[in-house]
Scaffold this active site. Structure first.
Site: not given
Lengths: 269, 269
Positions: A44, A113, A146
């Site tokens: 990330e 995300k 994540c």
């Protein structure tokens, strides 16, 4: 129907604030892979670093998804290789915590995300899709970032959408855990993998950045939910996965067909 | 807002086919618990055994949910204690793999397993609810049975319905796993617990039955997803859980509020 796919999760050393150096390091990693089908996952925000001082710093390190500095990473890839690279994205206005999917012929997709962690909400706008699936030269690829992966709704959704493997760039901060246990995020990734027989390639950071210590959870999780590769001395976890697409469990059961979605929506108590 | 609750998962020795002996063993277990709020969970099909020769044998061992032999277990409970007892249920016609929830004043509810494993489909009819939640003297109690818990849709549903703790009677057959790892079903239970901060009380069998070896996964999983109790010499895992109902993660995040259900339904690829 089974086929094999080589996958690598690269725990790259990152210099926060030095986009040029980080991109060069990514390019170096991609160039050194042998030829043949290969999924390569980077962490990330690997182009920028994660622990921003503020939104202004993040903005100064952001790239457009079509920035030639990013898209030229395609030139470092062999035919049939695919890279997933976390980056700090701007559309010229908003910032996103994104992952670019790159093949030899260029950009295959970009995922933003959807579930932001901690102070990320001070910097980023959440994406409007819960994980994404892209058809690529290495197969139908799921992408999440994540904290996204801690929502089983998302990983299940990607598996049901036909994802054969999940690319998961992360920055997992180290948290306390009982002796002998995996990091909690690893346990959730193992469970999500086994739940849907969805192999998962986790690229985490290692060491520390501005006082934040990373878990170092870089690993490949097999379709059965077991850790089948951890980083070598170069920080790369590589495995050859068997991807059958078969969701059956013996003669009576099937991970997907056994679902009873008509019962999951309402809460009847 | 936090409160403490004593919970016990009892890995009872079971004689397949001997309902009277098994009920007597359950009653003995319930009687010996100290007074005070206490959740006591027994394994799946603890009254009958699991490995039936055929549907005829299962039928001969089935009980109605209002059978006095079952409901009289209430007399063995202290005030404020609640037992969850797996049993082979008949409604006079069909058979179900069920769990009875019993308090000092009688039966509080009955849950019928919704996800049948292996040859169970030759014997049982699946229930029409994916897990259930009951208000009891020990709080709002989620109940699921064995394979049910491998569907994160179900455990999440129970948590969203306000379950404070999940009672999970199981019969987990032993399967191969890498050295040092928990059984795979345990990993899924740990992940489900952490995903929704839902403590889970797992009552498994131990030893073997008609050639089927059990995993022996009896355990209490804390709201944070860690194993906080395993069986003592008597086969009982006991812990005192802190049940706060708080789903927040620091100042920015919340396990429930961070969900984006509007993005989970459709598959946009």
């Amino acid at each position: 129907m089974s086929r094999q796919l080589r996958v690598s999760a690269v725990s790259l050393g990152v210099e926060i604030g030095d986009v040029a150096a980080n991109l060069a390091a990514v390019e170096h990693e991609l160039r050194q892979r042998e030829s043949g089908p290969h999924l390569i996952v980077l962490p990330e925000l690997v182009t920028s670093g994660y622990v921003f001082d503020d939104e202004t710093e993040a903005r100064s390190l952001a790239l457009r998804a079509d920035d030639p500095r990013l898209t030229s990473l395609a030139d470092a890839l062999h035919t049939d290789a695919v890279a997933v690279v976390g980056f700090c994205e701007t559309d010229g206005d908003r910032l996103f915590n994104s992952a670019l999917v790159i093949g030899r012929d260029g950009v295959l997709g970009c995922y933003r995300k959807a579930h932001l962690w901690g102070a990320e909400c001070d910097v980023f706008v959440p994406g409007d899709e819960a994980g994404a699936v892209f058809d690529t030269p290495v197969g139908r690829l799921g992408v999440a970032i994540c904290y996204d992966s801690e929502f089983p709704e998302l990983t299940r959704r990607l598996a049901l959408a036909g994802a054969e493997v999940l690319a998961l760039p992360v920055c997992w901060p180290l948290v306390a855990r009982p002796a002998g246990e995996h990091p909690p995020e690893t346990i959730q990734a193992m469970a999500a993998a086994r739940t849907s027989r969805l192999a998962t390639v986790i690229a985490d950071r290692h060491g520390a950045e501005r006082g934040v210590e990373w878990t170092g959870g870089t690993a490949v999780v097999s379709p059965d939910g077991w850790i089948c590769a951890t980083p070598d001395d170069d920080g790369t976890a590589t495995a050859v996965l068997d991807l059958s697409g078969d969701k059956s469990l013996g003669v009576h059961n099937d991970l997907f067909a056994d679902r009873r979605p008509e019962l999951y929506g309402g809460i009847h108590v």
